[in-house]
Design a protein around this motif. Sequence first.
Motif, PDB file in Angstrom:
ATOM      1  N   ASN A  60       4.890   6.869  -1.493  1.00  8.40           N
ATOM      2  CA  ASN A  60       5.851   5.831  -1.086  1.00  8.40           C
ATOM      3  C   ASN A  60       7.144   6.419  -0.526  1.00  8.40           C
ATOM      4  O   ASN A  60       8.247   5.974  -0.852  1.00  8.40           O
ATOM      5  CB  ASN A  60       6.166   4.900  -2.275  1.00  8.40           C
ATOM      6  N   ASP A  61       7.014   7.419   0.334  1.00  6.91           N
ATOM      7  CA  ASP A  61       8.203   8.084   0.883  1.00  6.91           C
ATOM      8  C   ASP A  61       8.984   7.190   1.835  1.00  6.91           C
ATOM      9  O   ASP A  61      10.208   7.263   1.891  1.00  6.91           O
ATOM     10  CB  ASP A  61       7.793   9.375   1.604  1.00  6.91           C
ATOM     11  N   PHE A  62       8.286   6.357   2.609  1.00  4.40           N
ATOM     12  CA  PHE A  62       9.005   5.487   3.537  1.00  4.40           C
ATOM     13  C   PHE A  62       9.906   4.526   2.774  1.00  4.40           C
ATOM     14  O   PHE A  62      11.022   4.238   3.192  1.00  4.40           O
ATOM     15  CB  PHE A  62       8.020   4.724   4.418  1.00  4.40           C
ATOM     16  N   ALA A  63       9.437   4.039   1.628  1.00  4.98           N
ATOM     17  CA  ALA A  63      10.261   3.159   0.791  1.00  4.98           C
ATOM     18  C   ALA A  63      11.501   3.890   0.303  1.00  4.98           C
ATOM     19  O   ALA A  63      12.579   3.297   0.178  1.00  4.98           O
ATOM     20  CB  ALA A  63       9.445   2.640  -0.390  1.00  4.98           C
TER      21      ALA A  63
ATOM     22  N   GLY B 181      12.310  11.070   8.853  1.00  8.54           N
ATOM     23  CA  GLY B 181      13.389  10.624   7.975  1.00  8.54           C
ATOM     24  C   GLY B 181      13.796  11.688   6.989  1.00  8.54           C
ATOM     25  O   GLY B 181      13.559  12.879   7.193  1.00  8.54           O
ATOM     26  N   ALA B 182      14.396  11.257   5.878  1.00  7.81           N
ATOM     27  CA  ALA B 182      14.935  12.194   4.901  1.00  7.81           C
ATOM     28  C   ALA B 182      13.930  12.574   3.821  1.00  7.81           C
ATOM     29  O   ALA B 182      14.025  13.649   3.238  1.00  7.81           O
ATOM     30  CB  ALA B 182      16.181  11.597   4.241  1.00  7.81           C
ATOM     31  N   TYR B 183      12.949  11.698   3.558  1.00  5.04           N
ATOM     32  CA  TYR B 183      12.050  11.911   2.425  1.00  5.04           C
ATOM     33  C   TYR B 183      10.608  12.028   2.887  1.00  5.04           C
ATOM     34  O   TYR B 183      10.154  11.282   3.751  1.00  5.04           O
ATOM     35  CB  TYR B 183      12.168  10.763   1.418  1.00  5.04           C
ATOM     36  N   PHE B 184       9.879  12.954   2.272  1.00  2.83           N
ATOM     37  CA  PHE B 184       8.459  13.121   2.564  1.00  2.83           C
ATOM     38  C   PHE B 184       7.815  13.915   1.438  1.00  2.83           C
ATOM     39  O   PHE B 184       8.488  14.500   0.598  1.00  2.83           O
ATOM     40  CB  PHE B 184       8.246  13.835   3.909  1.00  2.83           C
TER      41      PHE B 184
ATOM     42  N   GLY C 242       0.834  -1.187   0.000  1.00  5.31           N
ATOM     43  CA  GLY C 242       0.000   0.000   0.000  1.00  5.31           C
ATOM     44  C   GLY C 242       0.870   1.239   0.000  1.00  5.31           C
ATOM     45  O   GLY C 242       2.076   1.168  -0.245  1.00  5.31           O
ATOM     46  N   GLY C 243       0.251   2.378   0.294  1.00  4.73           N
ATOM     47  CA  GLY C 243       0.981   3.630   0.374  1.00  4.73           C
ATOM     48  C   GLY C 243       1.489   3.879   1.780  1.00  4.73           C
ATOM     49  O   GLY C 243       1.476   2.989   2.640  1.00  4.73           O
TER      50      GLY C 243
END
Length: 316
Positions: A85-88, A188-191, A57-58
């Motif tokens: 999918n920022d956590f990925a 984290g680094a991405y969002f 999922g997202g």
Amino acid sequence: MNYWLIVNEAAGDGRRGENYWREHLQAAGIDEVHVRVLADTAWEHAVAPGDRVLAAGGDGSVNRVASVCIERNAVLGVLPSGTANDFARNLGLPEDPAALCRLVRSGQSVEVDAAWLNGHLFLNVAHIGLGTLPARDASQAQKRRLGRFSYLLTLAQRIGLQRGIQGRIECGDQVAEGRWLTIAIASGAYFGGGHDIAEARIDDGLLDVVAVRQSSWPRLLVAFIMVRLLRRTPQRDDTVVHLQAPQCHIQLRHPHTLTADGENLGRMANVSAFTRCGVLEVLCERLVSAQPSSPETVRDTPTDAPPMVRPSPGPL
């Protein structure tokens, strides 16, 4: 040890559902999988310590599965199937589904941080102000048609309606006050569909608070160019404020909408967040951090580091 496949069929464009991931998992040698729909809550109590729980999922779906993994001491696997999918991205997972499922089969894992905001778990980012609009207003049809660019469309449609948020941000011994367009609290680094924070990591034990002051369009444009293109915060301009600490507190003059990992948490005036270092085990080969000198830099997790003690996150 069991494999669980938790599927959100409504995520993304709907093409990466149960059959899609079953086929790739079987090709990687994972034949026995307990498949459940995300909305079904019975699976949450059946997960045992050490189980591999795969979230298809997202970011919202991954958030939900992660909370169960932390509570049940299970291992999270991420099968990106959503819009952003920022956590990925934080995990640096392979884009090729076959390679990703082989990684899942290998059992390689790392320990990453998780954060809580007013009692709610979040893995990527919490937003107050302008940043909440895409999560609230982007329609499912827009998401399916435009992908993560649907967030930008919604933002552009509504940006002129914002009057700013009066508030005080306390991050450790750092304090910033004023009228803000948006406040983001990142783990984290991405969002936000690919935005990044230079040198931030999802295993550094810190929250990154990035806030943008209400200002003139020319100043906002300069700040945007500095942060997005030159990858640094303006030194002589306080339009963009970046604070770091394991915890933060935000006091707003009036209640405003709060979102976490794209989920609407309602309107609040008093916001407190903290992070727990290494509390979530995730199937992953190596982590990604954003660097000023290049768009992405991959760092291997140290193999000679002492084992992390997992603190209890308290009630979820």
